[in-house]
Scaffold this motif. Structure first.
Motif, PDB file in Angstrom:
ATOM      1  N   GLN A  12       0.834  -1.206   0.000  1.00 50.22           N
ATOM      2  CA  GLN A  12       0.000   0.000   0.000  1.00 50.22           C
ATOM      3  C   GLN A  12       0.866   1.253   0.000  1.00 50.22           C
ATOM      4  OE1 GLN A  12      -2.540  -0.527   3.427  1.00 50.22           O
ATOM      5  NE2 GLN A  12      -4.263  -1.127   2.124  1.00 50.22           N
ATOM      6  N   LYS A  13       1.908   1.253   0.807  1.00 50.78           N
ATOM      7  CA  LYS A  13       2.791   2.415   0.909  1.00 50.78           C
ATOM      8  C   LYS A  13       3.443   2.737  -0.433  1.00 50.78           C
ATOM      9  CE  LYS A  13       6.768   4.153   3.439  1.00 50.78           C
ATOM     10  NZ  LYS A  13       7.768   3.872   4.475  1.00 50.78           N
ATOM     11  N   HIS A  14       3.806   1.699  -1.191  1.00 49.21           N
ATOM     12  CA  HIS A  14       4.492   1.887  -2.465  1.00 49.21           C
ATOM     13  C   HIS A  14       3.545   1.896  -3.658  1.00 49.21           C
ATOM     14  CE1 HIS A  14       8.581   1.812  -0.897  1.00 49.21           C
ATOM     15  NE2 HIS A  14       8.150   0.906  -0.037  1.00 49.21           N
ATOM     16  N   LEU A  36       0.511 -15.749   1.758  1.00 46.01           N
ATOM     17  CA  LEU A  36       0.250 -14.653   2.694  1.00 46.01           C
ATOM     18  C   LEU A  36      -0.757 -15.071   3.757  1.00 46.01           C
ATOM     19  CD1 LEU A  36       0.070 -11.507   0.388  1.00 46.01           C
ATOM     20  CD2 LEU A  36       1.850 -12.082   2.031  1.00 46.01           C
ATOM     21  N   GLN A  37      -1.799 -15.775   3.347  1.00 44.04           N
ATOM     22  CA  GLN A  37      -2.822 -16.211   4.302  1.00 44.04           C
ATOM     23  C   GLN A  37      -2.242 -17.159   5.344  1.00 44.04           C
ATOM     24  OE1 GLN A  37      -5.848 -17.881   1.775  1.00 44.04           O
ATOM     25  NE2 GLN A  37      -7.066 -16.012   1.821  1.00 44.04           N
ATOM     26  N   ARG A  38      -1.392 -18.070   4.897  1.00 39.70           N
ATOM     27  CA  ARG A  38      -0.802 -19.058   5.812  1.00 39.70           C
ATOM     28  C   ARG A  38       0.437 -18.522   6.516  1.00 39.70           C
ATOM     29  NH1 ARG A  38       0.160 -23.138   1.612  1.00 39.70           N
ATOM     30  NH2 ARG A  38      -1.553 -22.534   0.317  1.00 39.70           N
ATOM     31  N   ASP A  39       0.902 -17.351   6.072  1.00 37.68           N
ATOM     32  CA  ASP A  39       2.110 -16.738   6.623  1.00 37.68           C
ATOM     33  C   ASP A  39       3.305 -17.689   6.491  1.00 37.68           C
ATOM     34  OD1 ASP A  39       3.313 -14.468   7.600  1.00 37.68           O
ATOM     35  OD2 ASP A  39       3.053 -15.029   9.702  1.00 37.68           O
ATOM     36  N   THR A  40       3.473 -18.212   5.261  1.00 43.01           N
ATOM     37  CA  THR A  40       4.545 -19.181   5.007  1.00 43.01           C
ATOM     38  C   THR A  40       5.560 -18.656   4.001  1.00 43.01           C
ATOM     39  OG1 THR A  40       3.194 -20.252   3.309  1.00 43.01           O
ATOM     40  CG2 THR A  40       3.095 -21.195   5.521  1.00 43.01           C
ATOM     41  N   LEU A  41       5.835 -17.380   4.037  1.00 39.88           N
ATOM     42  CA  LEU A  41       6.844 -16.813   3.147  1.00 39.88           C
ATOM     43  C   LEU A  41       8.231 -17.197   3.638  1.00 39.88           C
ATOM     44  CD1 LEU A  41       5.309 -13.275   2.726  1.00 39.88           C
ATOM     45  CD2 LEU A  41       5.449 -15.032   0.973  1.00 39.88           C
ATOM     46  N   MET A  42       9.068 -17.587   2.710  1.00 40.63           N
ATOM     47  CA  MET A  42      10.436 -17.972   3.050  1.00 40.63           C
ATOM     48  C   MET A  42      11.332 -16.726   3.034  1.00 40.63           C
ATOM     49  SD  MET A  42      10.672 -21.470   0.864  1.00 40.63           S
ATOM     50  CE  MET A  42      12.166 -22.021   1.657  1.00 40.63           C
ATOM     51  N   LEU A  43      12.475 -16.842   3.659  1.00 46.54           N
ATOM     52  CA  LEU A  43      13.410 -15.719   3.740  1.00 46.54           C
ATOM     53  C   LEU A  43      13.819 -15.237   2.354  1.00 46.54           C
ATOM     54  CD1 LEU A  43      15.091 -13.794   5.422  1.00 46.54           C
ATOM     55  CD2 LEU A  43      16.861 -15.547   5.536  1.00 46.54           C
ATOM     56  N   THR A  44      14.061 -16.153   1.440  1.00 49.73           N
ATOM     57  CA  THR A  44      14.443 -15.755   0.079  1.00 49.73           C
ATOM     58  C   THR A  44      13.322 -14.971  -0.596  1.00 49.73           C
ATOM     59  OG1 THR A  44      13.714 -17.904  -0.774  1.00 49.73           O
ATOM     60  CG2 THR A  44      16.049 -17.668  -0.278  1.00 49.73           C
ATOM     61  N   GLU A  45      12.082 -15.357  -0.335  1.00 52.81           N
ATOM     62  CA  GLU A  45      10.944 -14.626  -0.904  1.00 52.81           C
ATOM     63  C   GLU A  45      10.831 -13.238  -0.290  1.00 52.81           C
ATOM     64  OE1 GLU A  45       7.778 -18.078  -2.062  1.00 52.81           O
ATOM     65  OE2 GLU A  45       8.100 -17.687   0.078  1.00 52.81           O
ATOM     66  N   LEU A  46      11.096 -13.125   0.990  1.00 49.71           N
ATOM     67  CA  LEU A  46      11.057 -11.822   1.636  1.00 49.71           C
ATOM     68  C   LEU A  46      12.128 -10.892   1.072  1.00 49.71           C
ATOM     69  CD1 LEU A  46      10.432 -12.909   5.330  1.00 49.71           C
ATOM     70  CD2 LEU A  46       8.802 -11.810   3.773  1.00 49.71           C
ATOM     71  N   LYS A  47      13.288 -11.441   0.776  1.00 49.63           N
ATOM     72  CA  LYS A  47      14.357 -10.638   0.152  1.00 49.63           C
ATOM     73  C   LYS A  47      13.939 -10.173  -1.239  1.00 49.63           C
ATOM     74  CE  LYS A  47      18.213 -12.727   2.624  1.00 49.63           C
ATOM     75  NZ  LYS A  47      19.424 -13.566   2.495  1.00 49.63           N
ATOM     76  N   GLU A  48      13.297 -11.051  -1.990  1.00 48.81           N
ATOM     77  CA  GLU A  48      12.815 -10.689  -3.335  1.00 48.81           C
ATOM     78  C   GLU A  48      11.744  -9.603  -3.229  1.00 48.81           C
ATOM     79  OE1 GLU A  48      11.533 -14.225  -5.347  1.00 48.81           O
ATOM     80  OE2 GLU A  48      13.510 -15.129  -5.248  1.00 48.81           O
ATOM     81  N   ILE A  49      10.859  -9.729  -2.261  1.00 48.13           N
ATOM     82  CA  ILE A  49       9.802  -8.728  -2.045  1.00 48.13           C
ATOM     83  C   ILE A  49      10.442  -7.376  -1.756  1.00 48.13           C
ATOM     84  CG2 ILE A  49       7.964  -8.007  -0.472  1.00 48.13           C
ATOM     85  CD1 ILE A  49       7.258 -11.043  -0.236  1.00 48.13           C
ATOM     86  N   ALA A  50      11.457  -7.390  -0.888  1.00 48.18           N
ATOM     87  CA  ALA A  50      12.153  -6.149  -0.545  1.00 48.18           C
ATOM     88  C   ALA A  50      12.790  -5.516  -1.790  1.00 48.18           C
ATOM     89  CB  ALA A  50      13.215  -6.412   0.517  1.00 48.18           C
ATOM     90  N   ASN A  51      13.363  -6.337  -2.658  1.00 41.98           N
ATOM     91  CA  ASN A  51      13.974  -5.812  -3.872  1.00 41.98           C
ATOM     92  C   ASN A  51      12.931  -5.204  -4.811  1.00 41.98           C
ATOM     93  OD1 ASN A  51      16.608  -6.477  -3.171  1.00 41.98           O
ATOM     94  ND2 ASN A  51      16.474  -8.502  -4.098  1.00 41.98           N
ATOM     95  N   VAL A  52      11.779  -5.828  -4.918  1.00 47.94           N
ATOM     96  CA  VAL A  52      10.727  -5.315  -5.805  1.00 47.94           C
ATOM     97  C   VAL A  52      10.175  -4.004  -5.262  1.00 47.94           C
ATOM     98  CG1 VAL A  52       8.397  -5.740  -6.682  1.00 47.94           C
ATOM     99  CG2 VAL A  52      10.094  -7.561  -6.740  1.00 47.94           C
ATOM    100  N   LEU A  53       9.973  -3.957  -3.939  1.00 55.57           N
ATOM    101  CA  LEU A  53       9.395  -2.747  -3.351  1.00 55.57           C
ATOM    102  C   LEU A  53      10.444  -1.679  -3.174  1.00 55.57           C
ATOM    103  CD1 LEU A  53       7.076  -4.351  -0.668  1.00 55.57           C
ATOM    104  CD2 LEU A  53       6.433  -3.396  -2.864  1.00 55.57           C
TER     105      LEU A  53
END
Length: 53
Positions: A12-14, A36-53
């Motif tokens: 939302q912020k971005h 997202l619903q199950r809250d099962t994001l892996m660390l590598t996915e979180l890093k990718e999310i950070a790069n996209v945002l």
């Protein structure tokens, strides 16, 4: 606050939708929403999310 809440808040912020984020990550919208619903994001996915945002 869960990791999923943080991801949604950052989207939302971005000004990016969850669907667009999923596409940028190379995942289907449905698969990403389920993670997202199950809250099962892996660390590598979180890093990718950070790069996209």
């Amino acid at each position: 606050m869960t990791t999923s809440d943080l991801v949604k808040q950052m989207c939302q912020k971005h000004g990016i939708s969850i669907a667009v984020l999923a596409k940028e990550l190379g995942q289907s919208r449905q698969n990403f929403y389920k993670k997202l619903q199950r809250d099962t994001l892996m660390l590598t996915e979180l890093k990718e999310i950070a790069n996209v945002l």
